[in-house]
Design a protein around this motif. Structure first.
Motif, PDB file in Angstrom:
ATOM      1  N   UNK A   1     -13.195  63.962  -3.019  1.00  0.00           N
ATOM      2  CA  UNK A   1     -14.348  63.141  -2.633  1.00  0.00           C
ATOM      3  C   UNK A   1     -15.670  63.514  -2.855  1.00  0.00           C
ATOM      4  N   UNK A   2     -15.833  64.716  -3.373  1.00  0.00           N
ATOM      5  CA  UNK A   2     -17.141  65.191  -3.889  1.00  0.00           C
ATOM      6  C   UNK A   2     -17.296  65.248  -5.355  1.00  0.00           C
ATOM      7  N   UNK A   3     -18.346  64.699  -5.683  1.00  0.00           N
ATOM      8  CA  UNK A   3     -18.642  64.514  -7.157  1.00  0.00           C
ATOM      9  C   UNK A   3     -19.351  65.864  -7.848  1.00  0.00           C
TER      10      UNK A   3
ATOM     11  N   UNK B   1     -13.793  84.016   8.946  1.00  0.00           N
ATOM     12  CA  UNK B   1     -12.723  84.456   7.720  1.00  0.00           C
ATOM     13  C   UNK B   1     -12.124  85.791   8.036  1.00  0.00           C
TER      14      UNK B   1
ATOM     15  N   UNK C   1     -11.251  89.055   6.559  1.00  0.00           N
ATOM     16  CA  UNK C   1     -11.819  89.903   5.560  1.00  0.00           C
ATOM     17  C   UNK C   1     -10.216  89.994   4.819  1.00  0.00           C
TER      18      UNK C   1
ATOM     19  N   UNK D   1     -24.538  72.890 -11.684  1.00  0.00           N
ATOM     20  CA  UNK D   1     -25.694  73.431 -11.219  1.00  0.00           C
ATOM     21  C   UNK D   1     -26.326  74.117 -12.305  1.00  0.00           C
TER      22      UNK D   1
END
Lengths: 226, 336
Positions: free
Chosen positions: B56-58, B21, B23, B62
């Motif tokens: 797509x991610x459930x 990435x 910076x 956390x």
């Protein structure tokens, strides 16, 4: 659609007690000058298993090193350097990524370590910086370390913490498991100046290498000589 | 194309190839240097794919495993707010547990030692006067002695002074050996944490070399807690002794004192006994430290002096005392 079996397995794994903490990264380290800290016994008596419905408490043995009391050193012995052990449990970061940062600061003085970590563009750098600062404060407040900068990183490693599993969807409605990884970061600071070489198998300077080579050649026994 | 733009594109491609990435700072610097017409692209030309991938991610909430440690830093209002969010009831404000009072909370009617005590020679007039001013001349003390005698017929002031030294020795030797049972038998619940806290994770070597003057009872008082029958007695004993104290830290390094040089110690130790309790014992309760007593030896260590905040307008300026020495003396684990 995701099969019921896979869903059940994922739920069961999340609820169950995770496999014990993997062997410390010390086993992965190359040979090192042995630590001055003596070995501790097991953290809890063998045969006592943790209940799977209780939340995990994390590593227990590392902070116990801070409770060891050593007998007074005699006048002829060298003074024992102070040390402090600190652990940051269940930090939301991957152990594989944390390894790079933990191994970077090994053998550095705390000032140098904090300076270098400032310029490491990773989340783990922030975590390790905080851990170092906390350990430094503990050392000065509780462990009779006079100068907070007179410390160096004697041990620095990370182990696997909790791993929670989630779900994702792939193409063609295929299921996938997402691992939410946590890690425990351990650090031991010792009082004094850092050693010249942290690892025992570091390359020697040329003069030293020559000296050793000459010694080896001179020690030879030449058979059948006059 | 300008050189800046060329370098920006190079950095961008290299970063993409190495999957690094760029910076934030570099991005900002480059963006600032480029004119608006030649903006470097940091976003995808059609960001919908990123959004679709995210769907797509459930999403999983956390847990924070370090909540308990973080809660220690919060104020009571914030803790109450958190409990409300979780739907948890606050902890019980009362205690359904019996409490037994084994000792009083402090020293009532403290003894005021005469100034210059211990410095005046016994041979001089002042010294002689002090020695001869016996406990018999003090009315309240005699009343308390009579009260003690009503519970314990064989109580004698002279004998008690000798007993006191034995209790003092036993308590300090128990502290050195970290013998909690003996320590509890010789020290009240008020004094126990004060003694133990300072020697945690340290090695203490202590010795009473000799008594410079015979121990003397200087003050006796009694009081009752809750009931008139629940009587406690406090006796102040003047001890002038020579002691040896050496304190080693966790790593065996000498922190305070010396193992060879003895020090003269003049102290007024308060012993307490729960008279109403048939198993009550005379135990060390507290010490009387007068203002004129010289300060103890400083610890051979330095601390950082905390910066004093500037005083606000209208408030008196805070005394810029020697904070370093104060904290040092508090940390100095003088066992008595």
């Amino acid at each position: 659609m995701l099969s019921a079996r896979i869903l059940q397995r994922i739920i069961a794994t999340n609820a169950a007690w995770p496999g014990g903490i993997t062997a410390a990264a010390a086993t992965l380290l190359p040979s090192r000058v042995p630590s001055s800290v003596p070995e501790l016994g097991p953290a809890r008596p063998a045969g006592v298993r943790a209940m799977s419905f209780l939340p995990p408490t994390g590593p227990r043995r590392w902070p116990l090193y801070n409770e060891q009391v050593f007998p007074p050193t005699g006048a002829d012995e060298a003074p024992r350097p102070a040390f402090v052990c600190h652990v940051k449990t269940n930090v939301k970061y991957s152990t594989k990524k944390m390894w790079y940062i933990a191994s970077m600061i090994r053998g550095m003085s705390i000032e140098e370590a904090l300076k270098q970590l400032q310029f490491v563009n990773k989340k783990g750098a922030q975590i390790v910086s905080e851990a170092l600062k906390e350990a430094q404060e503990m050392a000065v407040r509780d462990h009779n370390v006079e100068f907070k900068n007179n410390l160096w990183v004697a041990e620095s490693f990370a182990t696997k913490g909790r791993v929670l599993k989630g779900l994702r969807r792939h193409a063609r409605a295929r299921p996938g498991i997402v691992h939410y990884r946590y890690t425990h970061y351990f650090v031991r600071l010792e009082e004094g100046a850092p050693p010249e070489q942290y690892y025992a198998d570091a390359p020697l300077p040329p003069e030293e290498m020559l000296k050793r080579w000459l010694e080896q050649r001179r020690q030879r026994t030449i058979t059948h000589s006059l | 194309m300008t050189t800046v733009l060329k370098s920006a594109i190079v950095i961008g491609t290299v970063a993409k190839a190495c999957r690094l990435k760029v910076p934030q700072q570099t991005r900002q610097i480059l963006a600032a240097q480029l004119p608006a017409s030649e903006q470097m692209r940091f976003k995808h030309w059609n960001p919908k794919f990123r959004v679709l991938r995210g769907k797509k991610i459930i999403k999983v909430e956390l847990p924070n495993f370090n909540e308990d440690e973080e809660a220690k830093q919060l104020s009571p209002d914030e803790i109450r707010k958190k409990l409300k969010e979780k739907g948890m009831l606050p902890p019980r404000p009362w205690q359904e547990r019996t409490m037994s009072i084994g000792c009083t909370g402090g020293v009532f009617e403290e003894y005021v030692p005469p100034e210059g005590d211990g410095k005046v020679s016994i041979v001089s007039t002042t010294g002689a006067k002090q020695r001869l001013t016996a406990l018999e001349k003090k009315g309240k003390s005699m009343l308390s002695v009579r009260k003690i005698r009503s519970y314990d017929e064989e109580f004698d002031v002279g004998e008690f002074a000798e007993q006191a030294v034995e209790i003092y020795k036993a308590a300090h030797q128990a502290l050195t050996a970290r013998d909690k049972a003996t320590l509890h038998a010789n020290v009240t619940e008020l004094a126990y944490p004060k003694m133990m806290q300072n020697v945690r994770h340290k090695t203490v070597r202590w010795q009473l070399l000799k008594s410079l003057e015979p121990p003397r009872v200087v003050h006796v008082r009694h009081t009752d807690i809750l009931n008139k029958e629940n009587v406690f007695a406090q006796v102040t004993v003047r001890l002038h002794t020579q002691q040896l104290l050496a304190i080693y830290d966790r790593f065996g390094r000498l922190m305070y004192g010396s193992e060879v040089v003895g020090k003269d110690v003049l102290e007024y130790v308060v012993f307490e006994k729960h008279l109403a309790d048939e198993y009550g014992r005379w135990r060390i309760h507290s010490k009387v430290v007068p203002d004129w007593m010289p300060a103890r030896d400083p610890v051979t260590r330095t601390w950082r002096k905390e910066p004093v905040p500037p005083p606000e307008e209208g408030e008196a300026e805070p005394e810029k005392g020697d904070q370093g020495a104060e904290t040092g003396e508090k940390a100095a684990a003088a066992a008595s």
